[in-house]
Design an enzyme around this catalytic site. Structure first.
Site, short mmCIF file in Angstrom:
data_model
loop_
_atom_site.label_atom_id
_atom_site.label_comp_id
_atom_site.label_asym_id
_atom_site.label_seq_id
_atom_site.Cartn_x
_atom_site.Cartn_y
_atom_site.Cartn_z
N ARG A 88 127.45 2.01 -11.47
CA ARG A 88 127.89 2.16 -10.03
C ARG A 88 129.57 1.07 -10.06
O ARG A 88 129.69 1.10 -8.80
CB ARG A 88 127.13 1.55 -9.56
CG ARG A 88 125.92 2.30 -9.01
CD ARG A 88 124.33 2.08 -8.25
NE ARG A 88 124.31 0.73 -7.50
CZ ARG A 88 123.23 -0.03 -6.73
NH1 ARG A 88 122.41 0.23 -7.91
NH2 ARG A 88 123.40 -0.26 -5.45
N HIS A 141 121.01 -10.23 -2.38
CA HIS A 141 120.52 -8.85 -3.83
C HIS A 141 121.34 -9.36 -4.64
O HIS A 141 121.61 -8.29 -5.43
CB HIS A 141 120.39 -8.56 -2.69
CG HIS A 141 119.15 -7.50 -1.81
ND1 HIS A 141 119.02 -6.78 -0.67
CD2 HIS A 141 118.37 -8.30 -1.82
CE1 HIS A 141 118.08 -6.73 -0.02
NE2 HIS A 141 117.69 -7.89 -0.49
N PRO A 245 124.74 4.26 13.34
CA PRO A 245 124.99 5.23 13.93
C PRO A 245 123.47 5.86 13.59
O PRO A 245 123.19 6.66 14.77
CB PRO A 245 125.40 6.02 12.75
CG PRO A 245 125.78 5.25 11.45
CD PRO A 245 125.35 4.14 11.33
C1 BV8 Z 1 110.06 -9.62 -3.20
C2 BV8 Z 1 119.52 -4.52 -5.59
C3 BV8 Z 1 108.80 -10.45 -3.07
C4 BV8 Z 1 119.40 -3.99 -6.21
C5 BV8 Z 1 118.17 -4.75 -3.75
C6 BV8 Z 1 107.54 -8.01 2.79
C7 BV8 Z 1 108.53 -9.75 2.69
C8 BV8 Z 1 108.45 -8.93 1.66
C9 BV8 Z 1 108.67 -8.66 0.25
C10 BV8 Z 1 108.63 -7.58 0.83
C11 BV8 Z 1 107.32 -7.24 2.14
N1 BV8 Z 1 107.62 -5.81 2.57
C12 BV8 Z 1 107.64 -5.23 1.65
C13 BV8 Z 1 108.34 -5.96 0.33
C14 BV8 Z 1 108.99 -5.80 -1.48
C15 BV8 Z 1 110.71 -4.57 -1.11
C16 BV8 Z 1 110.66 -4.24 -0.38
O1 BV8 Z 1 111.40 -4.56 0.73
N2 BV8 Z 1 110.36 -2.98 0.14
C17 BV8 Z 1 110.55 -2.23 1.24
C18 BV8 Z 1 110.92 -1.23 0.65
C19 BV8 Z 1 109.21 -1.91 2.16
N3 BV8 Z 1 111.41 -6.45 -0.81
C20 BV8 Z 1 111.54 -6.99 -2.77
O2 BV8 Z 1 111.07 -6.35 -3.55
C21 BV8 Z 1 112.21 -8.27 -2.67
N4 BV8 Z 1 111.75 -9.10 -2.98
O3 BV8 Z 1 109.84 -9.44 -1.36
O4 BV8 Z 1 109.80 -10.29 -3.60
C22 BV8 Z 1 108.14 -11.97 -4.31
C23 BV8 Z 1 108.02 -13.70 -3.69
C24 BV8 Z 1 108.02 -14.51 -4.25
C25 BV8 Z 1 107.74 -13.99 -6.21
C26 BV8 Z 1 107.97 -13.21 -6.03
C27 BV8 Z 1 108.21 -12.03 -5.70
C28 BV8 Z 1 113.41 -7.32 -3.36
C29 BV8 Z 1 114.46 -6.78 -2.18
C30 BV8 Z 1 114.96 -6.53 -2.45
C31 BV8 Z 1 115.50 -5.25 -3.72
N5 BV8 Z 1 117.00 -4.95 -3.78
N6 BV8 Z 1 119.00 -4.11 -4.15
C32 BV8 Z 1 120.43 -3.08 -6.42
O5 BV8 Z 1 121.80 -2.36 -5.28
O6 BV8 Z 1 120.78 -1.71 -7.17
S1 BV8 Z 1 117.75 -4.43 -1.84
C33 BV8 Z 1 118.71 -2.88 -1.44
O7 BV8 Z 1 118.32 -2.10 -1.08
C34 BV8 Z 1 119.90 -3.01 -1.04
O8 BV8 Z 1 120.25 -3.89 -1.78
C35 BV8 Z 1 119.44 -2.74 -0.17
O9 BV8 Z 1 120.02 -3.86 0.55
C36 BV8 Z 1 118.78 -1.92 0.42
C37 BV8 Z 1 119.13 -1.20 1.15
O10 BV8 Z 1 118.82 -1.36 2.44
P1 BV8 Z 1 120.65 -1.23 3.36
O11 BV8 Z 1 121.33 -1.96 2.62
O12 BV8 Z 1 119.88 -1.43 4.84
O13 BV8 Z 1 120.88 0.33 3.01
P2 BV8 Z 1 119.82 1.58 3.55
O14 BV8 Z 1 120.75 2.57 2.72
O15 BV8 Z 1 118.57 1.19 3.42
O16 BV8 Z 1 120.51 1.76 4.61
C38 BV8 Z 1 121.52 2.35 5.19
C39 BV8 Z 1 122.26 2.46 6.62
O17 BV8 Z 1 123.64 2.46 6.77
C40 BV8 Z 1 120.87 3.00 6.98
O18 BV8 Z 1 120.72 2.49 8.45
C41 BV8 Z 1 122.68 4.08 7.75
O19 BV8 Z 1 122.48 4.43 9.02
C42 BV8 Z 1 123.76 2.68 7.75
N7 BV8 Z 1 124.60 3.67 7.91
C43 BV8 Z 1 125.11 4.31 7.15
N8 BV8 Z 1 126.66 4.74 7.20
C44 BV8 Z 1 127.20 4.07 8.66
C45 BV8 Z 1 125.69 2.70 8.71
N9 BV8 Z 1 126.64 1.93 9.17
C46 BV8 Z 1 126.90 1.41 9.78
N10 BV8 Z 1 128.92 2.35 9.73
C47 BV8 Z 1 128.04 3.67 8.55
N11 BV8 Z 1 129.16 4.36 8.44
#
Ligand code: BV8
Ligand code: ZN
Length: 276
Positions: A88, A141, A245
């Site tokens: 990546r 992140h 989108p």
């Molecule tokens: C944590 C780095 C706890 C790695 C990433 C509630 C509260 C807290 C935590 C949670 C919670 N519920 C669930 C959780 C756990 C979890 C979580 O969120 N799970 C999800 C799946 C439900 N969260 C965590 O684990 C976080 N940590 O909570 O720790 C804790 C507390 C105390 C003590 C210890 C621990 C950590 C989360 C971080 C994970 N790491 N990235 C790597 O990159 O390899 S996240 C990773 O996914 C990316 O960085 C990014 O942030 C995320 C994906 O999100 P998006 O950026 O939105 O991307 P996605 O692909 O989803 O969407 C793309 C969008 O773009 C779409 O909408 C699409 O339509 C749009 N798009 C496409 N083309 C275009 C466009 N938009 C505009 N123009 C275009 N041309």
């Protein structure tokens, strides 16, 4: 101005939405002096960087990004996860910032020249905002370009990877080991289950609380707690504009959902902001 239009009713074609609401959205953009922007993987999509929702290919085709971005996955199969990050990293190095990244730089400069400010907090681990010339407040992140020991945390300076980001590597490579303790070196990203960097999170929260316009571009709003940050704008009734989108987990809290790509809609927003 309390914007009454909620996105549930505003899911029409983006340019139509932008054109229909040109006066409202354009005057929001033009009048804003303190703009807070949160970006996600979607803003880098038009540069050729796959989003997190997209299906993986090659060595990783049997895994989702979510499966791989965890400490468990790295412990279970360090070579597979390590190679995913190095591949990546190579891909990001082979692509360029797109008009969406560039528009935010122009808006940031436009406001700075007039005593205002535009802050960028990103969920992305790439450096495309910086390579476009932007000042970035927070990488919520982490960064794919820096590395540390998975055990003792010692920073590791590594040569750039030499993969071709447009092809899957033939086989995985083992991660290097720490000079101090012999444990594996890992990327400086936040994995699922790991805490976000608190300083970055708090700084982003403060700028959203203090903004007079919040823009959420290219994020599905799924990953917490980053995705909840825009909701802080609701405390003061600060207008929220989404650029995507597709409908997202955040759409119903937005005042305007501009349905289209950030590469076309952010430049349109910035030209509205800069119009005298
Ligand atoms: C944590 C780095 C706890 C790695 C990433 C509630 C509260 C807290 C935590 C949670 C919670 N519920 C669930 C959780 C756990 C979890 C979580 O969120 N799970 C999800 C799946 C439900 N969260 C965590 O684990 C976080 N940590 O909570 O720790 C804790 C507390 C105390 C003590 C210890 C621990 C950590 C989360 C971080 C994970 N790491 N990235 C790597 O990159 O390899 S996240 C990773 O996914 C990316 O960085 C990014 O942030 C995320 C994906 O999100 P998006 O950026 O939105 O991307 P996605 O692909 O989803 O969407 C793309 C969008 O773009 C779409 O909408 C699409 O339509 C749009 N798009 C496409 N083309 C275009 C466009 N938009 C505009 N123009 C275009 N041309
Ligand atoms: Zn170590």
């Amino acid at each position: 101005m309390t914007l009454t239009l909620r996105c549930a009713a505003a899911t029409v074609e983006s340019m139509q939405v932008l054109q229909e609401m040109t006066d409202d959205v354009a005057s929001l953009a033009r009048d804003a002096q303190k703009v807070a922007v949160l970006t996600g993987a979607g803003i880098s999509a038009e540069s050729g960087v796959p989003t997190f929702r997209e299906v993986q290919t090659g060595l990783w085709e049997r895994f989702s990004a979510q499966d791989l971005a965890t400490t468990d996955a790295f412990s279970a199969n360090p070579a597979l996860v390590w190679t995913w990050y190095r591949w990546r990293q190579s891909l990001i190095r082979q692509v360029e910032p797109n008009p969406g990244h560039i528009a935010l730089v122009e808006w940031q400069r436009h406001l700075a020249e007039r005593g205002g400010r535009l802050t960028i907090a990103t969920q992305n681990v790439d450096d495309l905002h910086e390579r476009a010339g932007a000042r970035v407040l927070a990488h919520l992140h982490g960064s794919i370009f820096t590395h540390r020991c998975a055990e003792c945390g010692t920073a590791a300076q590594l040569p750039d990877p030499t993969y071709n980001g447009f092809e899957s590597p033939p086989e995985p490579e083992e991660p290097p080991v720490c000079q101090d303790c012999g444990a594996h070196i890992r990327p400086d990203v936040v994995w699922f289950g790991e805490m976000l960097p608190m300083e970055a999170f708090e700084a982003t929260a403060a700028t959203i609380r203090n903004a007079d316009l919040v823009i959420v571009a290219g994020t599905s709003g799924i990953v917490q707690p980053a995705a909840s940050l825009p909701l802080l704008a609701l405390e003061r009734g600060t207008p929220l504009i989404e650029v995507n989108p597709e409908l997202t987990e955040l759409s119903e809290t937005m005042d305007y959902c501009l349905r289209g790509s950030s590469g076309s809609l952010l430049p349109a927003l910035v030209s509205a902001a800069a119009a005298q």
